[in-house]
Scaffold this active site. Structure first.
Site, PDB file in Angstrom:
ATOM      1  N   GLY A  11       0.796  -1.216   0.000  1.00 22.47           N
ATOM      2  CA  GLY A  11       0.000   0.000   0.000  1.00 22.47           C
ATOM      3  C   GLY A  11       0.834   1.273   0.000  1.00 22.47           C
ATOM      4  O   GLY A  11       0.480   2.269  -0.650  1.00 22.47           O
ATOM      5  N   ASN A  12       1.935   1.248   0.724  1.00 24.70           N
ATOM      6  CA  ASN A  12       2.756   2.447   0.837  1.00 24.70           C
ATOM      7  C   ASN A  12       3.402   2.888  -0.462  1.00 24.70           C
ATOM      8  O   ASN A  12       3.799   4.036  -0.608  1.00 24.70           O
ATOM      9  CB  ASN A  12       3.865   2.211   1.858  1.00 24.70           C
ATOM     10  N   LYS A 130     -11.925 -10.475   5.091  1.00 20.02           N
ATOM     11  CA  LYS A 130     -11.058  -9.380   4.626  1.00 20.02           C
ATOM     12  C   LYS A 130     -11.798  -8.050   4.779  1.00 20.02           C
ATOM     13  O   LYS A 130     -12.803  -7.815   4.102  1.00 20.02           O
ATOM     14  CB  LYS A 130     -10.703  -9.614   3.158  1.00 20.02           C
ATOM     15  N   LYS A 215      -3.274  -9.796  -2.348  1.00 25.12           N
ATOM     16  CA  LYS A 215      -2.363  -9.442  -3.438  1.00 25.12           C
ATOM     17  C   LYS A 215      -1.009 -10.148  -3.337  1.00 25.12           C
ATOM     18  O   LYS A 215      -0.376 -10.432  -4.351  1.00 25.12           O
ATOM     19  CB  LYS A 215      -2.176  -7.926  -3.532  1.00 25.12           C
ATOM     20  N   LYS A 277       1.980 -12.036   3.754  1.00 25.24           N
ATOM     21  CA  LYS A 277       3.269 -11.905   3.061  1.00 25.24           C
ATOM     22  C   LYS A 277       4.140 -13.121   3.341  1.00 25.24           C
ATOM     23  O   LYS A 277       4.767 -13.673   2.440  1.00 25.24           O
ATOM     24  CB  LYS A 277       3.992 -10.630   3.508  1.00 25.24           C
TER      25      LYS A 277
HETATM   26  P1  ADP Z   1       1.508  -3.520   2.608  1.00 23.79           P
HETATM   27  O1  ADP Z   1       0.426  -2.503   2.724  1.00 23.79           O
HETATM   28  O2  ADP Z   1       2.848  -2.963   2.290  1.00 23.79           O
HETATM   29  O3  ADP Z   1       1.163  -4.689   1.743  1.00 23.79           O
HETATM   30  P2  ADP Z   1       0.906  -4.168   5.374  1.00 23.79           P
HETATM   31  O4  ADP Z   1       0.736  -2.786   5.895  1.00 23.79           O
HETATM   32  O5  ADP Z   1      -0.300  -4.991   5.183  1.00 23.79           O
HETATM   33  O6  ADP Z   1       1.746  -4.121   4.048  1.00 23.79           O
HETATM   34  O7  ADP Z   1       1.910  -5.015   6.265  1.00 23.79           O
HETATM   35  C1  ADP Z   1       3.147  -4.460   6.667  1.00 23.79           C
HETATM   36  C2  ADP Z   1       3.079  -4.161   8.154  1.00 23.79           C
HETATM   37  O8  ADP Z   1       3.054  -5.389   8.874  1.00 23.79           O
HETATM   38  C3  ADP Z   1       4.248  -3.442   8.746  1.00 23.79           C
HETATM   39  O9  ADP Z   1       4.136  -2.051   8.604  1.00 23.79           O
HETATM   40  C4  ADP Z   1       4.215  -3.873  10.219  1.00 23.79           C
HETATM   41  O10 ADP Z   1       3.645  -2.871  11.006  1.00 23.79           O
HETATM   42  C5  ADP Z   1       3.288  -5.079  10.239  1.00 23.79           C
HETATM   43  N1  ADP Z   1       3.777  -6.287  10.890  1.00 23.79           N
HETATM   44  C6  ADP Z   1       2.990  -7.129  11.605  1.00 23.79           C
HETATM   45  N2  ADP Z   1       3.682  -8.167  12.052  1.00 23.79           N
HETATM   46  C7  ADP Z   1       4.956  -8.016  11.644  1.00 23.79           C
HETATM   47  C8  ADP Z   1       6.141  -8.788  11.796  1.00 23.79           C
HETATM   48  N3  ADP Z   1       6.163  -9.929  12.481  1.00 23.79           N
HETATM   49  N4  ADP Z   1       7.293  -8.333  11.227  1.00 23.79           N
HETATM   50  C9  ADP Z   1       7.286  -7.179  10.531  1.00 23.79           C
HETATM   51  N5  ADP Z   1       6.184  -6.403  10.344  1.00 23.79           N
HETATM   52  C10 ADP Z   1       5.028  -6.812  10.900  1.00 23.79           C
HETATM   53 MG    MG Z   2      -0.011  -1.150   4.498  1.00 24.79          MG
END
Ligand code: ADP
Ligand code: MG
Length: 314
Positions: A11-12, A130, A215, A277
């Site tokens: 997302g970022n 979701k 995704k 992920k």
């Molecule tokens: P994106 O939007 O980039 O797909 P998300 O925001 O859904 O990603 O997931 C990334 C976030 O997951 C990080 O910003 C962090 O806060 C969180 N997170 C939760 N558990 C963990 C973990 N075990 N290790 C690292 N990050 C984690």
């Molecule tokens: Mg995010």
């Protein structure tokens, strides 16, 4: 030509947390991300597929759906995903194309409107989980929407939020188009937002369904289907931590997939953020014997080169 690399953007990469979410802001943000991606190409990655999230964008389309429902018919979720694939896709084509040209690289960047097949007997249909779209606090409004078949979950202190099924991505239906484009030298954007969820019927066209595919899982699926050697997930943290946010927090660098599965089973990775992920990274490595990297967006090149982030190996 070499085997492809698939890069999944979180997302970022598109809209930073806390931003206003305007088109200009998203474009600027994607442009910054595409500078990273262009560096990958410049460094010699000649077969590259980019996939991306679309959570905030789909949320916005849903809000417009609701506000305009007395004026124009609301569109279903598969349409929402398709719309966001198109806008994010062309913006990537614009900004990545520009960054490549600036580097003297003449390569077309082609977004593919991508469908991903799901199955109607997926257990996800019985467990919509979701969260999508805005939080609601008006219980009458929630009841009205529940009456038209939408599921809502209550989140303490935040209100109600729509939840939809997130079925398994079984098959990227446009993978042959992606393959042809790669063969012809294009950089391809595909399976955005997890892909447009469709089901196959008997003696009828494919049918879009009200679901959102994860995704990262859809990216891993496509990477596997294309015979990729590396699957890269770029997000807003340096990689995967165990004991995340605790005094015991430890970031993983090189990790064999079996060990990562053990950490997963011990509950270190939250659903809805790092959970999918890690699952996507593990699946890709287990199914292909290739490697996955989870790293932060600002170090794409080092991540692909294996110098940063969490590197998952067989
Ligand atoms: P994106 O939007 O980039 O797909 P998300 O925001 O859904 O990603 O997931 C990334 C976030 O997951 C990080 O910003 C962090 O806060 C969180 N997170 C939760 N558990 C963990 C973990 N075990 N290790 C690292 N990050 C984690
Ligand atoms: Mg995010």
């Amino acid at each position: 030509m070499s085997v492809p690399t698939v890069v999944a953007l979180g997302g970022n990469a598109i809209s930073p947390a806390g931003g206003a979410g305007t088109a200009a802001e998203q474009t600027e943000n994607l442009h910054r991300t595409m500078m990273q991606v262009a560096e990958l190409v410049e460094a010699g990655l000649d077969r590259l597929v980019v996939t991306h999230g679309n959570g905030p964008q789909v949320g916005n389309v849903l809000i417009k759906n609701e506000l305009a429902r007395d004026v124009v018919p609301p569109v279903p979720l598969d349409w929402c995903v398709a719309q966001t694939q198109a806008t994010i896709g062309f913006t990537i084509a614009d900004t990545l194309g520009y960054e490549l040209q600036r580097r003297g690289i003449e390569r077309p960047v082609v977004p593919v409107v991508s469908r991903v097949r799901v199955e109607l007997d997926d257990p996800a249909w019985d467990d919509p989980s979701k969260p999508i779209g805005p939080y609601l606090d008006d219980e009458d409004e929630v009841a009205r929407r529940q009456a038209i078949g939408q599921a809502y979950a209550q989140v303490p202190d935040r209100g109600w939020r729509r939840v939809v099924p997130s079925p398994e991505p079984r098959e990227s239906l446009d993978r042959e188009a992606v393959q042809l484009l790669l063969d012809d030298g294009a950089i391809v954007v595909a399976n955005g937002g997890g892909g447009i969820p469709v089901v196959a019927g008997v003696d009828e066209p494919l049918r879009g369904v009200e679901a959102v595919i994860d995704k990262d899982l859809a990216g891993a699926r496509l990477a596997e289907e294309l015979g990729a050697e590396t699957f890269v997930i770029l997000t807003d943290v340096a990689g995967v931590a165990i004991g995340f946010g605790t005094d015991e927090e430890r970031w993983l660098d090189e990790v064999p997939v079996g060990e990562l599965r053990d950490h997963q089973a011990a509950g270190h990775f939250r659903a809805g953020s790092m959970g999918p992920k890690v699952e996507a990274a593990c699946r890709f490595v287990e199914r292909t014997g290739g490697r996955s990297v989870i790293a932060d967006l600002d170090h794409a090149r080092e991540a692909v080169d294996g110098h940063t982030g969490t590197r998952v190996r067989p």
